[in-house]
Design an enzyme around this catalytic site. Sequence first.
Site: not given
Ligand code: UD1
Ligand code: CA
Length: 456
Positions: A8, A11, A15, A78, A152, A363, A374, A437
Site C-alpha cells: 500500500l 497515501g 505529514r 483509507g 486505531e 587542478y 611529478n 617566463r
Molecule cells: C496504519 C494502520 C495502523 C498501524 C500503522 C502501522 C490502518 C487504518 N491503520 O496507520 O493500525 O498501526 O499503519 O504503521 O490501517 N494508504 C493508502 N491509501 C489510503 C491510506 C493509506 O495506500 O487511502 C497507505 C499509506 O500510503 C501507507 C499505509 O497505507 O503506506 C498506511 O497508511 P497511513 O496513513 O500511514 O496509516 P497509519 O496512520 O500509519
Molecule cells: Ca503509516
Amino acid sequence: MKRNVMILAAGKSKRMKSKTGKFLHPVMGQPVIRYVVEMSELLGSEKTVVVVNNDFEPVKQALRDKQLEYAVQDPQLGTGHAVMCGVDLLEGGSTLILLGDAPCIRQETLKEMFEAHEREQADLTVLSVNHSNPYNYGRILREGEQVVAIREHRDCTPEQLEISEINSGVFLLNTDRLKEYLPKLTNDNAQQEYYITDLIELMNQAGLRVRAHVIDDESEVIGINNRSQLWEVTQTMQQRINHHWMVEGVTMIQPDSIFIDAQVELNPDVTLYPGTHLRGKTMIAEDAIIGPNAILTNCQIGQRSLVENSTLKDSIVGQDTTVGPYAYMRPGSVVGNHVKVGDFVELKNAKIGHNTKISHLSYVGDGEVGDNVNIGCGVVFVNYDGLKKHRTIIEDNAFIGCNVNLIAPVEVGRGAYVAAGTTVTGNVPAEGLAIGRARQENKPGWAKGKNKAAKE
Ligand code: UD1
Ligand code: CA
C-alpha cells in the site's frame, strides 16, 4: 502455496510536508519503497501489486527495474479502500499486505510469520509488536490467542490507549477470504475511512481464527509518517548495515557517524574513520583506510589505499594510493597505483598513471597523465576556453614544475621538463625543457635609497 504481495503506497504523505511522497525519500541511498519491494522479492512472491495514487510516475520510475503490477487509488479513502483498488489483480493462494512506508521489517520475520500462520491454521495473521511508545499506532484487542479487533489510536477508549501491543500494518490471509470480506468494510470511524484493520472484527463475527505473530524488535515496524520517523528508519538501517559489515571484518571507529548506502561493497580489514559517507555503488578493497570525513559516491578504492578528508565522485583509485587530505575528485577520474593525490588537489575527468605525484594545490581537468610524472605545486590544467573543454596529455616520466599553466589542448612528451612558472601554449617534445617566463633581472642596491626614505 502461491504467494501474492500487496504494497500500500497511495497515501498522500501529508505529514512529511514535502514535495516528494514519503515512499521516494531516500534511506541509506535507496527510496523507502524499494526496501519494501525487495522484501516481497526475497519472499519469492509470484505477484506483487503496488497500490499508488495518481502521482504514480515517479514511483514507477524508482521501481522501473522491478517486476510489479500497479493499481491506482484515487481518491484515498483509507487502507481498506487501497486494498479494494488492487485486489482484482490477485488470484488464489495467500496474500501478504505490506505498507509502503514501513521498510524495516526483516525477511526472517516474514518467513516466521508465514510459518506461524500455517502452524496456527489461522484465517488471518497480523504482525504485531509490544511497543514502548504505541502512540498513533492501531492497538491489538485480544481474547487470549484470538485477536478480536484492531482499534486505531483516534478511535480508542482511554483504557484501550493503555494497550502496548500494536498493529504493524502487515497482514497475511487467504486471497479468496480477502475478496470475500473486503466488500463488507465500512467507513464508520473517526476518519471516515475504510480501514483494512476492520477485517478483523468482521472475521471474528464469522467465527474465523485471527492470530497475531508478535515480535520483540520494535524498530522493525516503524512506519514513516513524518521526518522524525524517517530519521528513525534511517538510523535503524544505518545500524543494520554497519553491523553487517563489522561482522564481515570491517573496522569502524565511531560507527554511528558512518553512513554506508545499501549497495556499497566492503572487504575485510577495511578501516572506516568517523564522518565517512559511502554512497551509491561504492566498493572499497581490502586494507584500505577511509576517513575521517570522507564522502565517496560511486567510487572504487583499491587495496591498501588511503582516502582522508576528501570528496570523491564517480572515480576509481588504484592500490597503495593516497588521496587527501582535502582532495576533490570529480566524475571520470581514474587514478593508478602508488599515486599521491595530495592536499587541495582537484581532479576532473582525469586519468593518472602509476607512481605519479600531484602533491599539492593543483587542478587537473580533462587530463591524461602518464606513469612516474611529478606535478608540482600550483599546476593548472587550463582546460576551458570559454566555449569548449580541451585535453592535456602528459607522458610518462615528465616533470611539471610549480605554478605551471598548461593551456589545453597541449601535450608534454615523455621525460620532458616544464620549468616552474611557465605558461605552456605549445607541445613540449620528449626529453625537452619548456621554459616560458621573463628572465630575472637584479638591480644591485636598488632598495637602499627607498628603505632610507621610508624610515625618515
Ligand atoms: C496504519 C494502520 C495502523 C498501524 C500503522 C502501522 C490502518 C487504518 N491503520 O496507520 O493500525 O498501526 O499503519 O504503521 O490501517 N494508504 C493508502 N491509501 C489510503 C491510506 C493509506 O495506500 O487511502 C497507505 C499509506 O500510503 C501507507 C499505509 O497505507 O503506506 C498506511 O497508511 P497511513 O496513513 O500511514 O496509516 P497509519 O496512520 O500509519
Ligand atoms: Ca503509516
